[in-house]
Design an enzyme around this catalytic site. Structure first.
Site, PDB file in Angstrom:
ATOM      1  N   GLU A 171      -0.679 -28.372  61.069  1.00 40.22           N
ATOM      2  CA  GLU A 171      -0.070 -27.042  60.908  1.00 40.22           C
ATOM      3  C   GLU A 171      -0.132 -26.260  62.208  1.00 40.22           C
ATOM      4  O   GLU A 171       0.827 -25.587  62.584  1.00 40.22           O
ATOM      5  CB  GLU A 171      -0.748 -26.276  59.781  1.00 40.22           C
ATOM      6  CG  GLU A 171      -0.224 -24.874  59.566  1.00 40.22           C
ATOM      7  CD  GLU A 171       1.293 -24.805  59.336  1.00 40.22           C
ATOM      8  OE1 GLU A 171       1.931 -25.851  59.083  1.00 40.22           O
ATOM      9  OE2 GLU A 171       1.852 -23.702  59.463  1.00 40.22           O
TER      10      GLU A 171
ATOM     11  N   HIS B 224      -6.008 -45.070  70.743  1.00 33.45           N
ATOM     12  CA  HIS B 224      -5.203 -46.261  70.411  1.00 33.45           C
ATOM     13  C   HIS B 224      -3.774 -46.133  70.916  1.00 33.45           C
ATOM     14  O   HIS B 224      -2.839 -46.648  70.297  1.00 33.45           O
ATOM     15  CB  HIS B 224      -5.231 -46.485  68.890  1.00 33.45           C
ATOM     16  CG  HIS B 224      -6.595 -46.788  68.379  1.00 33.45           C
ATOM     17  ND1 HIS B 224      -7.214 -48.017  68.547  1.00 33.45           N
ATOM     18  CD2 HIS B 224      -7.515 -46.005  67.770  1.00 33.45           C
ATOM     19  CE1 HIS B 224      -8.424 -47.987  68.030  1.00 33.45           C
ATOM     20  NE2 HIS B 224      -8.639 -46.765  67.546  1.00 33.45           N
TER      21      HIS B 224
ATOM     22  N   ARG C 106      16.380 -15.499  56.633  1.00 24.00           N
ATOM     23  CA  ARG C 106      16.681 -16.810  56.029  1.00 24.00           C
ATOM     24  C   ARG C 106      17.325 -17.746  57.038  1.00 24.00           C
ATOM     25  O   ARG C 106      17.476 -18.937  56.797  1.00 24.00           O
ATOM     26  CB  ARG C 106      17.580 -16.639  54.810  1.00 24.00           C
ATOM     27  CG  ARG C 106      16.964 -15.837  53.676  1.00 24.00           C
ATOM     28  CD  ARG C 106      17.973 -15.488  52.591  1.00 24.00           C
ATOM     29  NE  ARG C 106      18.535 -16.675  51.997  1.00 24.00           N
ATOM     30  CZ  ARG C 106      17.925 -17.386  51.023  1.00 24.00           C
ATOM     31  NH1 ARG C 106      16.740 -16.992  50.596  1.00 24.00           N
ATOM     32  NH2 ARG C 106      18.467 -18.456  50.510  1.00 24.00           N
TER      33      ARG C 106
ATOM     34  N   LYS D 296       3.279 -24.782  63.977  1.00 25.85           N
ATOM     35  CA  LYS D 296       3.424 -23.360  64.280  1.00 25.85           C
ATOM     36  C   LYS D 296       3.872 -23.158  65.712  1.00 25.85           C
ATOM     37  O   LYS D 296       4.749 -22.367  66.009  1.00 25.85           O
ATOM     38  CB  LYS D 296       2.080 -22.658  64.032  1.00 25.85           C
ATOM     39  CG  LYS D 296       2.104 -21.302  63.394  1.00 25.85           C
ATOM     40  CD  LYS D 296       3.142 -21.112  62.330  1.00 25.85           C
ATOM     41  CE  LYS D 296       2.978 -22.075  61.183  1.00 25.85           C
ATOM     42  NZ  LYS D 296       4.144 -22.290  60.370  1.00 25.85           N
TER      43      LYS D 296
ATOM     44  N   ASN E 263      26.252 -20.447  48.871  1.00 28.94           N
ATOM     45  CA  ASN E 263      25.067 -21.038  49.500  1.00 28.94           C
ATOM     46  C   ASN E 263      24.812 -22.338  48.766  1.00 28.94           C
ATOM     47  O   ASN E 263      24.728 -22.374  47.551  1.00 28.94           O
ATOM     48  CB  ASN E 263      23.867 -20.093  49.369  1.00 28.94           C
ATOM     49  CG  ASN E 263      22.587 -20.712  49.916  1.00 28.94           C
ATOM     50  OD1 ASN E 263      22.652 -21.692  50.676  1.00 28.94           O
ATOM     51  ND2 ASN E 263      21.451 -20.179  49.532  1.00 28.94           N
ATOM     52  N   GLY E 264      24.713 -23.440  49.515  1.00 32.46           N
ATOM     53  CA  GLY E 264      24.494 -24.745  48.876  1.00 32.46           C
ATOM     54  C   GLY E 264      25.446 -25.772  49.455  1.00 32.46           C
ATOM     55  O   GLY E 264      26.190 -25.494  50.392  1.00 32.46           O
TER      56      GLY E 264
ATOM     57  N   TRP F 143      24.394 -20.399  57.264  1.00 30.08           N
ATOM     58  CA  TRP F 143      23.621 -21.362  58.050  1.00 30.08           C
ATOM     59  C   TRP F 143      24.409 -22.658  57.945  1.00 30.08           C
ATOM     60  O   TRP F 143      24.482 -23.274  56.878  1.00 30.08           O
ATOM     61  CB  TRP F 143      22.215 -21.506  57.466  1.00 30.08           C
ATOM     62  CG  TRP F 143      21.253 -22.251  58.310  1.00 30.08           C
ATOM     63  CD1 TRP F 143      20.601 -21.796  59.420  1.00 30.08           C
ATOM     64  CD2 TRP F 143      20.807 -23.590  58.128  1.00 30.08           C
ATOM     65  NE1 TRP F 143      19.769 -22.756  59.939  1.00 30.08           N
ATOM     66  CE2 TRP F 143      19.867 -23.885  59.168  1.00 30.08           C
ATOM     67  CE3 TRP F 143      21.066 -24.588  57.202  1.00 30.08           C
ATOM     68  CZ2 TRP F 143      19.229 -25.110  59.298  1.00 30.08           C
ATOM     69  CZ3 TRP F 143      20.432 -25.816  57.329  1.00 30.08           C
ATOM     70  CH2 TRP F 143      19.523 -26.070  58.365  1.00 30.08           C
TER      71      TRP F 143
ATOM     72  N   LYS G 159      14.374 -19.674  56.686  1.00 29.93           N
ATOM     73  CA  LYS G 159      13.140 -19.400  55.949  1.00 29.93           C
ATOM     74  C   LYS G 159      13.020 -20.288  54.719  1.00 29.93           C
ATOM     75  O   LYS G 159      11.943 -20.737  54.368  1.00 29.93           O
ATOM     76  CB  LYS G 159      13.101 -17.927  55.513  1.00 29.93           C
ATOM     77  CG  LYS G 159      11.819 -17.543  54.780  1.00 29.93           C
ATOM     78  CD  LYS G 159      10.602 -17.747  55.667  1.00 29.93           C
ATOM     79  CE  LYS G 159       9.293 -17.442  54.960  1.00 29.93           C
ATOM     80  NZ  LYS G 159       8.118 -17.818  55.776  1.00 29.93           N
TER      81      LYS G 159
ATOM     82  N   CYS H  37      21.655 -19.871  54.002  1.00 26.48           N
ATOM     83  CA  CYS H  37      22.626 -18.787  53.792  1.00 26.48           C
ATOM     84  C   CYS H  37      22.019 -17.657  52.952  1.00 26.48           C
ATOM     85  O   CYS H  37      21.114 -17.847  52.177  1.00 26.48           O
ATOM     86  CB  CYS H  37      23.832 -19.326  53.033  1.00 26.48           C
ATOM     87  SG  CYS H  37      24.565 -20.747  53.809  1.00 26.48           S
TER      88      CYS H  37
ATOM     89  N   GLU I 225       7.637 -24.480  66.304  1.00 24.53           N
ATOM     90  CA  GLU I 225       8.791 -23.808  65.681  1.00 24.53           C
ATOM     91  C   GLU I 225       9.059 -22.435  66.260  1.00 24.53           C
ATOM     92  O   GLU I 225      10.158 -21.915  66.090  1.00 24.53           O
ATOM     93  CB  GLU I 225       8.633 -23.755  64.169  1.00 24.53           C
ATOM     94  CG  GLU I 225       7.478 -22.967  63.639  1.00 24.53           C
ATOM     95  CD  GLU I 225       7.476 -22.961  62.110  1.00 24.53           C
ATOM     96  OE1 GLU I 225       8.545 -23.108  61.488  1.00 24.53           O
ATOM     97  OE2 GLU I 225       6.399 -22.812  61.540  1.00 24.53           O
TER      98      GLU I 225
HETATM   99  C1  AGP Z   1       7.094 -23.274  58.171  1.00 27.81           C
HETATM  100  O1  AGP Z   1       6.718 -22.330  59.157  1.00 27.81           O
HETATM  101  C2  AGP Z   1       8.586 -23.391  58.037  1.00 27.81           C
HETATM  102  N1  AGP Z   1       9.182 -22.136  57.770  1.00 27.81           N
HETATM  103  C3  AGP Z   1       8.982 -24.488  57.075  1.00 27.81           C
HETATM  104  O2  AGP Z   1       8.348 -25.672  57.498  1.00 27.81           O
HETATM  105  C4  AGP Z   1       8.593 -24.236  55.605  1.00 27.81           C
HETATM  106  O3  AGP Z   1       7.202 -24.310  55.460  1.00 27.81           O
HETATM  107  C5  AGP Z   1       9.241 -25.340  54.755  1.00 27.81           C
HETATM  108  O4  AGP Z   1      10.633 -25.237  54.917  1.00 27.81           O
HETATM  109  C6  AGP Z   1       8.878 -25.228  53.273  1.00 27.81           C
HETATM  110  O5  AGP Z   1       9.335 -24.000  52.771  1.00 27.81           O
HETATM  111  P1  AGP Z   1       8.782 -23.527  51.335  1.00 27.81           P
HETATM  112  O6  AGP Z   1       7.293 -23.358  51.488  1.00 27.81           O
HETATM  113  O7  AGP Z   1       9.494 -22.247  51.047  1.00 27.81           O
HETATM  114  O8  AGP Z   1       9.106 -24.611  50.351  1.00 27.81           O
END
Ligand code: AGP
Length: 608
Positions: A480, A503, A27, A484, A100-101, A74, A603, A2, A487
């Site tokens: 990673e 395996h 976000r 990438k 938010n929370g 969100w 985000k 949020c 997502e």
């Molecule tokens: C990565 O592309 C994502 N946005 C997500 O995995 C992100 O890395 C993860 O939520 C951790 O976020 P932070 O680095 O702000 O803690």
């Protein structure tokens, strides 16, 4: 997650709120709304969907007011819908809030209020807060909010306004981000700095369990006991365009192209003369020499950086290190003590699982080091030492430059620890420092290969599944690369240790299966050549990432090779990830996906 924006001053609140919410779109959200106070009425306009839907609704109503709160939701409790959208109002319609929370005891409170005659129109925990503030209201909004917060369990960033208090509104924070922007006879709240940058660079950062009473002329901060708190003003020195696209089609590609400068900004200030100097670290040489274990805790991309960090720290500093996802670490009663160091990595500095994992490690006596990109964020403020990644604001949901700079920070720490333990002679140390300082131009040269990568992406964007394989640091890197792709392209993918494929998982390799192979680890190069032959023998198409010196040999067996400048294997991931980021980006663009705001993602995951 949020987004919250609040405003009080002399401007028309509506455009201030809407522009602020647009800056927080990254976000992640599925609905949005605003509450604007005009005369003795709170005007609520909210809806499921993007901000454009809300804007359309706002065009059809005539709302004037110079105080308001806005929200992008969100969904956590209750599906995305108009009714579940924020703001929520109290039973008497006199109090509106955005949140938010997650409130963990909202059911019990809801039951209590139901017995008092309160009815609920939404499925949200937030609406419960609105009614509880009304229940606790005896003419003083701040006191009613304080009383309410003392009854809540869980995480919150709140904006609260009331018809009976037209000259002020209230904000509160615990475990979810919220800042206060200070203007000339106007003040703001926001979940993140970009939302208020057009108006002010002067910011107050609320600590956990604090409440702010915000009028046009002043801001007063209280703890939950109602005691005034003093707070230094924090000056934001970002340039506004840093949070704009600057001519790039997407924030993601802009941020990939910022990697050379971001890595340089992270490394250079820490190399003074021929020494690595970490920012005012309080951890002593003695602590490093006596450190028995290093826990590296993070989520998502930051976790993948942590896996690289594990290899680097063990190889260079010879301290046992384990990388683990925060959501697992914090609930398994981990074995941690005062002889351990816990490194938490977070771009946003607000990821709730990472924040809570750090608190768990601290509770068990560990020293903590935070590698964070957002200055003054919750994780940065609570760690014993902080090593900022000076990447600048990262707006795209898919993390790119933050990862490269997180690796840079981890290598600086690993080399510093190794040096302070006397494990690196002058020649080795200088060689590593020189190579670190060359990283920005190495990444720049890789960016020059983007057309080749884009062409390969255009030939494979319809893949149903893509495998990323590597050994040692290349396996960590593959994690990673795979994330990438997943997502932003929504293509299934997984990273696999090259030596483990046979395996079981190799059963999935068939004619045309795309396998991305990373071969930057010199001593494992021939093993990886073997793994390429294995998958090629089963019909795979192979995209390889290899050092320039090995490109010719790899090109003989791979279908395409992306060359990266020759560097010491252990430092290779800082640059070797860039081709994989570019590949994922171009696949997603060709597929027509919302690259900067992929579906279902946020985000910063500030709720569990
Ligand atoms: C990565 O592309 C994502 N946005 C997500 O995995 C992100 O890395 C993860 O939520 C951790 O976020 P932070 O680095 O702000 O803690």
């Amino acid at each position: 997650m949020c987004g919250i924006v609040g405003y009080i001053g002399n401007r028309d609140a509506k455009p201030v709120l809407m522009e602020g919410l647009k800056k927080l779109e990254y976000r992640g959200y599925d609905s949005a709304g605003v509450a604007i106070l005009s005369t003795d009425t709170i005007n609520i306009v909210k809806s499921k969907g993007r901000l454009g839907v809300l804007e359309e609704k706002l065009c059809n109503v005539d709302i004037e007011g110079t105080m308001g709160i806005g929200h992008t939701r969100w969904a956590t409790h209750g599906e995305p819908s108009d009714l579940n959208s924020h703001p929520h109002v109290s039973k008497n319609g006199k109090i509106a809030i955005v949140h938010n929370g997650i409130i963990e005891n909202y059911i019990q409170i809801k039951d209590f209020l139901s017995e008092k005659g309160y009815c609920f129109s939404s499925e949200t925990d937030t609406e419960v807060i609105a009614h509880l503030i009304e229940y606790n209201y005896e003419g003083n909004l701040v006191k009613a909010v304080l009383k309410t917060l003392n009854e809540l369990e869980g995480a919150y960033a709140l904006g609260v306004l009331s018809v009976d208090n037209p000259d002020m509104f209230v904000a509160a924070k615990k475990d979810s981000p919220l800042i206060v922007g200070l203007g000339e006879n106007e003040n703001f709240i926001a979940s993140d700095i970009p939302a208020i940058l057009p108006y002010t660079r002067e910011v107050l950062i609320l600590e956990d369990k604090e409440v702010a009473c915000i009028s046009g002329g002043k801001v007063e901060i209280y703890n939950l006991l109602g005691e005034r708190q003093r707070r230094e003003i924090f000056h934001v020195d970002w340039d506004v365009c840093a949070s704009e696209k600057n001519g790039f089609e997407h924030f993601m590609i802009k941020e990939i192209f910022e990697e050379p400068s971001a890595v340089k900004a992270t490394i250079s200030p820490r190399i003074r003369g021929r020494e690595i100097v970490l920012d005012n670290f309080t951890i002593t040489d003695e602590m490093i020499k006596n450190c028995e274990k290093i826990h590296i805790i993070a989520c998502g991309t930051a976790y993948h950086a942590g896996v690289v960090g594990k290899y680097a720290i063990e190889k260079l500093a010879r301290i046992p290190a384990e990388a683990e996802v925060a959501s697992e670490f914090r609930y398994r009663d981990p074995i941690v003590n005062e002889k351990h160091l816990t490194i938490v990595i977070s771009q946003s500095g607000e990821t709730i699982d990472t924040l809570m994992a750090m608190r768990e490690a601290k509770r068990k006596g560990s020293r903590t080091l935070a590698i964070v990109n957002v200055v003054g964020s919750s994780i940065a403020r609570e760690a014993d030492d902080v090593l900022y990644t000076w990447a600048g604001p990262e707006i795209a949901v898919a993390s790119t430059k933050a990862y490269n700079t997180q690796l840079s920070a981890l290598y600086l720490a690993a080399l510093s620890f190794a040096r302070r333990k006397g494990l690196l002679d002058e020649k080795e140390y200088n060689s590593y420092i020189n190579q670190l300082q060359q990283m920005p131009e190495m990444i720049s040269s890789i960016l020059g290969e983007r057309e080749k990568i884009q062409k390969f992406a255009s030939e494979h964007f319809n893949a149903k599944s893509i495998f990323y394989i590597g050994r040692g640091l290349d396996f960590a890197l593959s994690m990673e690369g795979s994330l990438k792709l997943k997502e932003i392209s929504y293509i299934h993918s997984e990273a696999y240790a090259g030596g483990e494929l046979k395996h079981g998982t190799i059963a999935l390799i068939e004619e045309g299966t795309l396998v991305v192979c990373s071969l930057t680890q010199e001593q494992l190069f021939e093993k990886m050549i073997g793994n390429i032959r294995e998958v090629k023998a089963r019909g795979a198409v192979v995209l390889a990432v290899a050092h320039e010196k090995n490109t010719e040999k790899v090109a003989k067996i791979a279908d395409s090779v992306i060359s990266i400048p020759d560097t010491d294997s252990i430092l290779a991931p800082i640059a070797a990830i860039t081709p994989m980021q570019l590949f994922a980006y171009y696949v997603a663009v060709i597929k027509g996906n919302d690259v900067d705001k992929p579906r279902n993602l946020a985000k910063s995951v500030t709720v569990e």
